[in-house]
Design a protein around this motif. Structure first.
Motif, short mmCIF file in Angstrom:
data_model
loop_
_atom_site.label_atom_id
_atom_site.label_comp_id
_atom_site.label_asym_id
_atom_site.label_seq_id
_atom_site.Cartn_x
_atom_site.Cartn_y
_atom_site.Cartn_z
N ILE A 210 -4.40 2.29 0.65
CA ILE A 210 -3.49 3.18 -0.08
C ILE A 210 -3.79 4.64 0.30
O ILE A 210 -2.86 5.43 0.52
CB ILE A 210 -3.64 2.97 -1.60
CG1 ILE A 210 -3.11 1.58 -1.99
CG2 ILE A 210 -2.89 4.06 -2.38
CD1 ILE A 210 -3.45 1.16 -3.41
N LYS A 211 -5.07 4.98 0.39
CA LYS A 211 -5.46 6.34 0.79
C LYS A 211 -4.94 6.67 2.19
O LYS A 211 -4.41 7.77 2.43
CB LYS A 211 -6.99 6.48 0.76
CG LYS A 211 -7.59 6.59 -0.62
CD LYS A 211 -9.10 6.39 -0.60
CE LYS A 211 -9.82 7.39 0.28
NZ LYS A 211 -11.29 7.16 0.27
N TYR B 36 1.70 9.55 -5.64
CA TYR B 36 2.26 10.86 -5.31
C TYR B 36 3.20 11.34 -6.41
O TYR B 36 3.12 12.49 -6.87
CB TYR B 36 3.00 10.78 -3.97
CG TYR B 36 3.61 12.09 -3.54
CD1 TYR B 36 2.83 13.12 -3.02
CD2 TYR B 36 4.99 12.31 -3.66
CE1 TYR B 36 3.40 14.33 -2.62
CE2 TYR B 36 5.56 13.50 -3.26
CZ TYR B 36 4.75 14.51 -2.75
OH TYR B 36 5.31 15.71 -2.37
N GLU C 28 0.83 -1.21 0.00
CA GLU C 28 0.00 0.00 0.00
C GLU C 28 0.87 1.25 0.00
O GLU C 28 0.56 2.24 -0.70
CB GLU C 28 -0.94 -0.02 1.21
CG GLU C 28 -2.01 -1.10 1.09
CD GLU C 28 -2.84 -1.28 2.35
OE1 GLU C 28 -2.51 -0.62 3.38
OE2 GLU C 28 -3.82 -2.04 2.32
N LEU D 10 -5.30 11.93 -0.57
CA LEU D 10 -5.15 11.59 -1.98
C LEU D 10 -6.21 12.32 -2.80
O LEU D 10 -5.91 12.85 -3.89
CB LEU D 10 -5.26 10.07 -2.17
CG LEU D 10 -5.20 9.53 -3.59
CD1 LEU D 10 -3.94 9.99 -4.32
CD2 LEU D 10 -5.27 8.00 -3.58
N LYS E 227 -2.39 5.29 3.75
CA LYS E 227 -0.94 5.37 3.70
C LYS E 227 -0.49 6.68 3.06
O LYS E 227 0.50 7.29 3.50
CB LYS E 227 -0.38 4.17 2.90
CG LYS E 227 1.10 3.99 3.00
CD LYS E 227 1.56 3.58 4.38
CE LYS E 227 1.18 2.18 4.73
NZ LYS E 227 1.88 1.70 5.96
N PHE E 228 -1.21 7.13 2.05
CA PHE E 228 -0.92 8.41 1.39
C PHE E 228 -1.03 9.56 2.39
O PHE E 228 -0.15 10.42 2.47
CB PHE E 228 -1.90 8.62 0.23
CG PHE E 228 -1.53 9.73 -0.72
CD1 PHE E 228 -0.88 9.45 -1.91
CD2 PHE E 228 -1.85 11.05 -0.43
CE1 PHE E 228 -0.54 10.47 -2.79
CE2 PHE E 228 -1.51 12.07 -1.30
CZ PHE E 228 -0.85 11.78 -2.49
N ALA F 125 0.98 4.20 -2.82
CA ALA F 125 0.81 5.60 -2.38
C ALA F 125 1.93 6.47 -2.95
O ALA F 125 1.69 7.58 -3.45
CB ALA F 125 0.80 5.67 -0.85
N GLU F 126 3.15 5.94 -2.92
CA GLU F 126 4.30 6.69 -3.45
C GLU F 126 4.19 6.85 -4.97
O GLU F 126 4.49 7.92 -5.52
CB GLU F 126 5.59 5.96 -3.09
CG GLU F 126 6.84 6.71 -3.57
CD GLU F 126 8.13 5.97 -3.20
OE1 GLU F 126 9.11 6.13 -3.94
OE2 GLU F 126 8.13 5.23 -2.19
#
Length: 276
Positions: free
Chosen positions: A243-244, A215, A207, A255, A246-247, A211-212
């Motif tokens: 993922i959201k 970004y 995740e 995000l 972790k972002f 996320a990276e």
């Protein structure tokens, strides 16, 4: 065209429900819904809508075919797609590729890549990864030692061992191997080289990896819309919520907010709706 209705319907249905809508549309109106949208929409809004009408395996198959089409190969796409999928998903992608392009994905990968990359991709395509959650610390230590000894400290010299570990061990087992693999205090992420960095990072934190990628697709001048669309569409029913989160944790912004500031129009509305 009622774009608001298209956005609402495509973003609020599951992939399976969208397949049923396509079939019902064909049966009722005698037209292919994808072709109708292709003629009515344009730009990145069209690309996202059409990606949503595909099954995730079809979306991935198209991404892989595009990565190998023409001159040059987008190796990063091949690695990312194949090293982030379950065995079942890889099998579905292979079947979708054959159905859509009447070609073997494995044969195309073999023709389009070479060396270490080719070997690890072919290994991943066998869909033989252990998907259990058990960790064998003795095996992790042995794997780390074998890999280090085989290459006299140079990761990847023994390619058979290298492929076996990265393509077959479960992700928790891989993490244990990476922890065991220490060279002068350096963790494996500093000693392992491309193209193997994706499996390493995905095993540790999938995740966080996505996320990276999201970004970086929006950071700085311009936007990598292809990456943005592909990740959001294919991860929507897998781990998009994680993922959201972790972002937000990594970048101290949501995000959805970054997508809003980096995109516009109906394309923006559809992506934001998918992120809700």
């Amino acid at each position: 065209t009622d774009e608001a209705a298209i956005i609402e319907i495509l973003s609020s249905r599951t992939s399976e429900e969208r397949q049923q809508i396509k079939q019902k549309y064909q049966a009722t109106y005698g037209k292919d819904l994808a072709e109708v949208l292709r003629s009515d929409l344009s730009g990145n809004f069209e690309k996202t809508a059409l990606a949503l009408l595909d099954r995730p395996s079809e979306c991935d198959a198209r991404q892989l075919q595009k990565a190998m089409k023409g001159l040059g190969t987008d190796e990063a796409v091949l690695i990312e797609v194949l090293c982030t999928k379950t065995n079942k998903e890889i099998i579905a992608i292979k079947e979708a590729y054959q159905r859509l392009f009447n070609r073997s994905l494995e044969s195309d990968v073999k023709d389009d890549t070479s060396g270490k990359l080719k070997k690890i991709l072919v290994s991943l395509l066998q869909a033989n990864r252990d998907e259990g959650g058990d960790v064998d610390k003795d095996l992790a230590g042995q794997d780390a030692k074998d890999l280090y000894d085989a290459g006299e400290g140079r990761w990847g010299t023994d390619e058979l061992a290298f492929n076996d570990v990265l393509a077959k061990r479960n992700h928790k087992q891989l993490c244990a191997t990476f922890q065991a693999y220490q060279i002068r205090g350096q963790v494996i992420s500093l000693t392992i080289s491309f193209p193997s960095s994706c499996p390493v990072r995905c095993a540790r934190d999938q995740e966080g990896y996505f996320a990276e990628r999201l970004y970086k697709s929006m950071k700085g001048m311009g936007t990598d819309e292809e990456t943005l669309i592909h990740i959001i569409v294919t991860r929507a029913e897998v781990d998009l919520q994680g993922i959201k989160a972790k972002f937000q944790e990594k970048y101290q912004k949501s995000l959805s907010d970054m997508v809003r500031s980096d995109t516009s129009g109906d394309f923006q509305k559809l992506l934001v709706a998918l992120l809700c």
